[in-house]
Scaffold this active site. Structure first.
Site, PDB file in Angstrom:
ATOM      1  CB  CYS A 193       5.162 -71.701  43.405  1.00 50.34           C
ATOM      2  SG  CYS A 193       4.881 -71.625  41.752  1.00 50.34           S
ATOM      3  CD  GLU A 208      -0.963 -73.890  30.869  1.00 44.18           C
ATOM      4  OE1 GLU A 208      -1.572 -74.202  29.574  1.00 44.18           O
ATOM      5  OE2 GLU A 208      -1.543 -74.054  31.886  1.00 44.18           O
ATOM      6  CD  GLU A 249       1.208 -69.946  42.455  1.00 43.86           C
ATOM      7  OE1 GLU A 249       1.498 -70.041  41.339  1.00 43.86           O
ATOM      8  OE2 GLU A 249       0.398 -70.546  43.065  1.00 43.86           O
ATOM      9  CG  ASN A 269      -1.525 -70.132  34.838  1.00 47.73           C
ATOM     10  OD1 ASN A 269      -2.311 -69.069  35.045  1.00 47.73           O
ATOM     11  ND2 ASN A 269      -2.064 -71.350  34.626  1.00 47.73           N
ATOM     12  CB  CYS A 309       3.027 -76.201  42.338  1.00 49.25           C
ATOM     13  SG  CYS A 309       4.281 -75.348  41.590  1.00 49.25           S
ATOM     14  CB  CYS A 311       3.515 -71.559  38.699  1.00 48.85           C
ATOM     15  SG  CYS A 311       3.464 -73.316  38.662  1.00 48.85           S
TER      16      CYS A 311
HETATM   17  N1  THU Z   1       0.003 -73.401  38.429  1.00 44.80           N
HETATM   18  C1  THU Z   1       0.056 -72.154  39.054  1.00 44.80           C
HETATM   19  O1  THU Z   1       0.391 -71.512  38.193  1.00 44.80           O
HETATM   20  N2  THU Z   1       0.601 -72.173  40.238  1.00 44.80           N
HETATM   21  C2  THU Z   1       0.491 -73.405  41.022  1.00 44.80           C
HETATM   22  O2  THU Z   1       0.872 -73.216  42.045  1.00 44.80           O
HETATM   23  C3  THU Z   1       0.045 -74.625  40.393  1.00 44.80           C
HETATM   24  C4  THU Z   1      -0.041 -74.628  38.909  1.00 44.80           C
HETATM   25  C5  THU Z   1      -0.472 -73.590  36.821  1.00 44.80           C
HETATM   26  C6  THU Z   1       0.738 -74.363  35.893  1.00 44.80           C
HETATM   27  C7  THU Z   1      -0.238 -74.767  34.657  1.00 44.80           C
HETATM   28  O3  THU Z   1      -0.304 -73.474  33.960  1.00 44.80           O
HETATM   29  C8  THU Z   1      -1.465 -74.933  35.375  1.00 44.80           C
HETATM   30  O4  THU Z   1      -1.433 -74.151  36.624  1.00 44.80           O
HETATM   31  C9  THU Z   1      -1.647 -76.384  35.444  1.00 44.80           C
HETATM   32  O5  THU Z   1      -0.829 -76.933  36.351  1.00 44.80           O
END
Ligand code: THU
Length: 160
Positions: free
Chosen positions: A115, A64, A75, A62, A112, A73
């Site tokens: 994704c 940010e 994925e 991920n 999520c 994310c």
């Molecule tokens: N996140 C992911 O990388 N994948 C997911 O399926 C759920 C959330 C990340 C996004 C963000 O950087 C952090 O987790 C908190 O939500």
């Protein structure tokens, strides 16, 4: 009016040691990717490793952003990279893992909704299911045989 029931068969592995060898290796790559996460805001690190049909592995974490919605994310970082790098090669398996800098993540962390939708697009594109294994930092691992087991009633191009 009638009711329908939608169900899915998921497999639960007690630990990484119980996984097939190739998936153990893939999960190791996901863990390495997870540690490269750029997540200064959530402190929640996610790693994804994708096994392609040609044996190549593509990873992502991920990423940010100070403008929160601009982040992505793990994925989708990984699967978009796989689609960009190997547009003609099918994806066979994905391994996912998450850990937090604030608490121990012992429950398997599923992808999520956004994704799941992105993964579904690639299953439709390649006309072949993708096995998805997901875990927290340690503990049990959940396996879905296809994204359709995690995202029933998929919206795909047939509705367009
Ligand atoms: N996140 C992911 O990388 N994948 C997911 O399926 C759920 C959330 C990340 C996004 C963000 O950087 C952090 O987790 C908190 O939500």
């Amino acid at each position: 009016m009638k009711k329908i029931t939608i169900s899915a068969d998921l497999e639960i592995y007690d630990s990484e040691a119980e996984l097939p060898n190739d998936v153990q290796d893939l999960m190791t790559e996901a863990i390495e990717a997870r540690e490269k996460s750029y997540s200064p805001y959530s402190k929640f690190k996610v790693g994804a490793a994708i096994l392609m049909e040609n044996g190549e592995v593509v990873t992502g974490s991920n990423q940010e952003n100070a403008s929160y919605p601009a982040g992505l994310c793990a994925e989708r970082t990984a699967i978009f990279y796989a689609g960009a790098k190997y547009p003609e090669i099918k994806i066979t398996k994905m391994a996912l893992t998450a850990r937090s800098e604030n608490h121990q993540v012992e429950v398997p962390t599923p992808p999520c909704g956004s994704c799941r939708q992105a993964i579904a697009e690639y299953e439709v594109k390649q006309e072949q299911p993708i096995e998805i294994y997901f875990m927290g930092e340690k503990g049990k691992i959940v396996k879905a045989n296809s994204i359709s087991d995690l995202l029933p009633l998929i919206f795909d191009n047939s509705y367009l």
